[in-house]
Design a protein around this motif. Sequence first.
Motif, PDB file in Angstrom:
ATOM      1  N   GLN A  38       0.871  -1.380   0.158  1.00 58.16           N
ATOM      2  CA  GLN A  38       0.102   0.087  -0.158  1.00 58.16           C
ATOM      3  C   GLN A  38       0.845   1.246   0.029  1.00 58.16           C
ATOM      4  O   GLN A  38       0.416   2.330  -0.641  1.00 58.16           O
ATOM      5  N   LEU A  39       1.895   1.202   0.855  1.00 60.14           N
ATOM      6  CA  LEU A  39       2.819   2.364   0.791  1.00 60.14           C
ATOM      7  C   LEU A  39       3.421   2.577  -0.575  1.00 60.14           C
ATOM      8  O   LEU A  39       3.852   3.556  -0.864  1.00 60.14           O
ATOM      9  N   GLY A  40       3.679   1.284  -1.374  1.00 62.45           N
ATOM     10  CA  GLY A  40       4.461   1.423  -2.752  1.00 62.45           C
ATOM     11  C   GLY A  40       3.403   2.289  -3.470  1.00 62.45           C
ATOM     12  O   GLY A  40       3.815   3.136  -4.322  1.00 62.45           O
ATOM     13  N   ALA A  41       2.071   2.265  -3.482  1.00 64.99           N
ATOM     14  CA  ALA A  41       1.039   2.778  -4.238  1.00 64.99           C
ATOM     15  C   ALA A  41       1.191   4.047  -3.916  1.00 64.99           C
ATOM     16  O   ALA A  41       0.970   5.151  -4.697  1.00 64.99           O
ATOM     17  N   ALA A  42       1.026   4.522  -2.554  1.00 65.61           N
ATOM     18  CA  ALA A  42       1.081   5.753  -2.090  1.00 65.61           C
ATOM     19  C   ALA A  42       2.240   6.611  -2.895  1.00 65.61           C
ATOM     20  O   ALA A  42       2.262   7.838  -3.275  1.00 65.61           O
ATOM     21  N   LEU A  43       3.412   6.017  -2.539  1.00 65.20           N
ATOM     22  CA  LEU A  43       4.459   6.702  -3.216  1.00 65.20           C
ATOM     23  C   LEU A  43       4.412   7.028  -4.633  1.00 65.20           C
ATOM     24  O   LEU A  43       4.984   7.787  -4.931  1.00 65.20           O
ATOM     25  N   THR A  44       3.838   6.144  -5.374  1.00 63.69           N
ATOM     26  CA  THR A  44       3.769   6.361  -6.785  1.00 63.69           C
ATOM     27  C   THR A  44       2.888   7.642  -7.125  1.00 63.69           C
ATOM     28  O   THR A  44       3.296   8.363  -7.814  1.00 63.69           O
ATOM     29  N   VAL A  45       1.652   7.611  -6.298  1.00 63.20           N
ATOM     30  CA  VAL A  45       0.731   8.837  -6.535  1.00 63.20           C
ATOM     31  C   VAL A  45       1.631  10.060  -5.893  1.00 63.20           C
ATOM     32  O   VAL A  45       1.486  11.225  -6.662  1.00 63.20           O
ATOM     33  N   LEU A  46       2.407   9.934  -4.947  1.00 66.14           N
ATOM     34  CA  LEU A  46       3.255  11.211  -4.553  1.00 66.14           C
ATOM     35  C   LEU A  46       4.055  11.561  -5.624  1.00 66.14           C
ATOM     36  O   LEU A  46       4.393  12.913  -5.915  1.00 66.14           O
ATOM     37  N   VAL A  47       4.701  10.567  -6.299  1.00 64.46           N
ATOM     38  CA  VAL A  47       5.859  11.000  -7.267  1.00 64.46           C
ATOM     39  C   VAL A  47       4.986  11.734  -8.459  1.00 64.46           C
ATOM     40  O   VAL A  47       5.395  12.690  -9.052  1.00 64.46           O
ATOM     41  N   ASP A  48       3.847  11.203  -8.823  1.00 64.87           N
ATOM     42  CA  ASP A  48       3.017  11.639  -9.932  1.00 64.87           C
ATOM     43  C   ASP A  48       2.564  13.383  -9.948  1.00 64.87           C
ATOM     44  O   ASP A  48       2.711  14.000 -10.506  1.00 64.87           O
ATOM     45  N   VAL A  49       1.998  13.355  -8.301  1.00 66.24           N
ATOM     46  CA  VAL A  49       1.655  14.602  -7.918  1.00 66.24           C
ATOM     47  C   VAL A  49       2.694  15.513  -8.227  1.00 66.24           C
ATOM     48  O   VAL A  49       2.580  16.791  -8.427  1.00 66.24           O
ATOM     49  N   SER A  50       4.121  15.092  -7.646  1.00 68.88           N
ATOM     50  CA  SER A  50       4.920  16.291  -7.558  1.00 68.88           C
ATOM     51  C   SER A  50       5.485  16.446  -8.782  1.00 68.88           C
ATOM     52  O   SER A  50       5.667  17.669  -9.220  1.00 68.88           O
ATOM     53  N   ALA A  51       5.339  15.667 -10.132  1.00 69.10           N
ATOM     54  CA  ALA A  51       5.963  15.886 -11.297  1.00 69.10           C
ATOM     55  C   ALA A  51       4.598  16.834 -11.889  1.00 69.10           C
ATOM     56  O   ALA A  51       5.036  17.710 -12.668  1.00 69.10           O
ATOM     57  N   GLU A  52       3.565  16.507 -11.727  1.00 68.83           N
ATOM     58  CA  GLU A  52       2.396  17.564 -12.310  1.00 68.83           C
ATOM     59  C   GLU A  52       2.766  18.980 -11.630  1.00 68.83           C
ATOM     60  O   GLU A  52       2.223  19.828 -12.397  1.00 68.83           O
ATOM     61  N   LEU A  53       2.950  19.099 -10.374  1.00 64.79           N
ATOM     62  CA  LEU A  53       3.205  20.615  -9.465  1.00 64.79           C
ATOM     63  C   LEU A  53       4.440  21.223 -10.182  1.00 64.79           C
ATOM     64  O   LEU A  53       4.350  22.355 -10.748  1.00 64.79           O
ATOM     65  N   SER A  54       5.589  20.259 -10.552  1.00 64.62           N
ATOM     66  CA  SER A  54       6.541  20.819 -11.290  1.00 64.62           C
ATOM     67  C   SER A  54       6.317  21.410 -12.751  1.00 64.62           C
ATOM     68  O   SER A  54       6.785  22.472 -13.050  1.00 64.62           O
ATOM     69  N   HIS A  55       5.417  20.492 -13.448  1.00 66.55           N
ATOM     70  CA  HIS A  55       4.881  21.008 -14.850  1.00 66.55           C
ATOM     71  C   HIS A  55       3.913  22.258 -14.610  1.00 66.55           C
ATOM     72  O   HIS A  55       4.074  23.341 -15.445  1.00 66.55           O
ATOM     73  N   PHE A  56       3.270  22.216 -13.670  1.00 66.12           N
ATOM     74  CA  PHE A  56       2.357  23.467 -13.427  1.00 66.12           C
ATOM     75  C   PHE A  56       3.176  24.789 -13.267  1.00 66.12           C
ATOM     76  O   PHE A  56       2.740  25.767 -13.674  1.00 66.12           O
ATOM     77  N   LEU A  57       3.966  24.415 -12.366  1.00 66.02           N
ATOM     78  CA  LEU A  57       4.748  25.744 -11.940  1.00 66.02           C
ATOM     79  C   LEU A  57       5.608  26.132 -13.272  1.00 66.02           C
ATOM     80  O   LEU A  57       5.741  27.381 -13.318  1.00 66.02           O
ATOM     81  N   SER A  58       6.143  25.320 -14.207  1.00 59.04           N
ATOM     82  CA  SER A  58       6.967  25.698 -15.162  1.00 59.04           C
ATOM     83  C   SER A  58       5.985  26.658 -16.297  1.00 59.04           C
ATOM     84  O   SER A  58       6.581  27.222 -17.038  1.00 59.04           O
ATOM     85  N   GLU A  59       4.631  26.353 -16.097  1.00 59.58           N
ATOM     86  CA  GLU A  59       3.811  26.956 -17.137  1.00 59.58           C
ATOM     87  C   GLU A  59       3.243  28.243 -16.772  1.00 59.58           C
ATOM     88  O   GLU A  59       2.569  29.102 -17.529  1.00 59.58           O
ATOM     89  N   LEU A  60       3.466  28.438 -15.544  1.00 62.32           N
ATOM     90  CA  LEU A  60       2.754  29.758 -14.904  1.00 62.32           C
ATOM     91  C   LEU A  60       3.692  30.860 -15.595  1.00 62.32           C
ATOM     92  O   LEU A  60       4.970  30.675 -15.610  1.00 62.32           O
ATOM     93  N   PRO A  61       2.925  32.014 -16.055  1.00 67.57           N
ATOM     94  CA  PRO A  61       3.838  33.088 -16.522  1.00 67.57           C
ATOM     95  C   PRO A  61       4.682  33.495 -15.419  1.00 67.57           C
ATOM     96  O   PRO A  61       4.644  33.643 -14.296  1.00 67.57           O
ATOM     97  N   THR A  62       5.978  34.227 -16.057  1.00 68.15           N
ATOM     98  CA  THR A  62       7.017  34.853 -14.889  1.00 68.15           C
ATOM     99  C   THR A  62       6.356  36.021 -14.233  1.00 68.15           C
ATOM    100  O   THR A  62       7.038  36.491 -13.426  1.00 68.15           O
TER     101      THR A  62
END
Length: 592
Positions: free
Chosen positions: A280-304
Amino acid sequence: MLSEIHIESLGAISAATAEFDGGLTVLTGETGAGKTMVVSGLHLLGGARADPTKVRSGAARAVVEGRFVTDDLGEAVTTKVDEILDSSGAERDDDRSVIAARSVSRDGPSRAYLGGRSVPAKSLSGFTNELLTLHGQNDQLRLMRPDQQRAALDRYADVTRQLHRYRAVRDQWLAARRDLDDRRRRARELTQEADRLHFALNEIDVVAPQPGEDDALVGDIRRLSELDSLREAVQTAHAALSGAVDEGPADGFSAAAAVGQARTVLEGTDDAALAALSEQLGAALTVLVDVSAELSHFLSELPTDASSLETKLARQAELRTLTRKYAADIDGVLAWARESREQLAQLDVSEETLAELERRVDGLQAKVVDAAQELTKVRVKAAKGLSKAVTAELAGLAMVGADFTITVGPLEARVDDTAPLPLPSGTTVHAGRDGVDAVEFGFAAHRGTDLLPLNKSASGGELSRVMLALEVVLAASTEGTTMVFDEVDAGVGGRAAVQIGRRLARLARTHQVIVVTHLPQVAAYADVHLVVEGDVGTKGDRAKSSGVRRLDDDSRVAELARMLAGLGESDSGRAHARELLDAARGEREQVS
């Protein structure tokens, strides 16, 4: 063929049933006995207007039922009858006959039935009119009308194809003509409307909105308005998950690292329950990694910076100008623009468009003229044949020397005509639904008399014979159907009455013929003789109810003697009647 009719509570008839065979059937009886009610019943089956005053006194409603046999009809009539039955959901009886019925309520509406189904009176009349042709004194009067005279000629000529073609091109011509007149009359109004649409469409084209653009702008503007707070929230969340921000590694807690460490510890044990928790922790870790990547992408798309906010707000203002004028949202504005462009194409009142429409009207008008002339040609040719045939029939109806003519002339247009049609001859005619021809029957009863229109020259008896002569000639087109004549011999007597009887008998070779008559000379030619009798009170008051009785040979002699001069009980009257009956039978046997 009509095989049976049953009548209840109609006029003088309380309840009566009459059975019919092929050939010639006559109905006779004293005046007031109810003969006319039999014909009235047939008219009801034919869709005639229901008259509550015809309901017998003391009864709530009158009912008429007719049984029809349709097996021996021509192919065209059979096809029409089958179509009517199918569309009405009507069913044939076990012997393949069809029962048609009509009820007339004293206080309420009438009802019609066909093949066991309730149907509109129009559907019932559509069925019975294919099988029944009813002629009474009113029909003789209608024969004087120009439209009825044209209809009789068209029956003889069989103008179905020519009339269909004429009506089709006439409808197109009238529609194009109305369109042209409308454009000319409303030219200024249509021009103003076209200018308004041009302005609106140009305004929309300048802005050039895209589908769904207004909704997308709302999200963009909200994001730019909250740019700093959004960036801070994303950076904090991303650091909490990964322990890093865009500027580089950050000291502190990392949710992903902590979950990974916990998972590793649990995997090192041999306990099954802890192993399951590790998964179960392995599944949770996968979710955390995915969310972290999407947040990084969202941050890169924000205007400066938020400098583009003003541009998007200006664009939103442009779109709102359109949605205030034309529709609730941009998709609606685009739909309005499409419809307006289609409407604008119909509002074209340019000289080129009007000229093109004029050419179309002229072309269709030429086709109408051609179709009308073809129809006229067929009618003129048929008029000669029908005139000759009816004149010959009149000679056989004791009117030797009578002359019957049919004139087909142009139906000239009125000053305010709604459909004037110029012909190549220079005459402008009225392009009516039935053509451009005025049909007129002419008649002269004797040689040496002026030939005048039928409505000015024929007496009642002469008109009866003209109608009968017409029906005999036209009968070929309705072979196998039932023809009903109500006192067609009115105003006729002597030798003419004998000739009418002969013609009716001849007509009965190809049709079922039912005749209501007061003339013994006509009744003598019948294959079946029915008498309508009233139940007269002891004090000789009016008939209380009537019934229909089929006569045998001896009873026919008595009835004919009564019709001759009320001599039913005298030897001389019966002898005269027997002589009349034998003479008619002898003629029928020679013909057959």
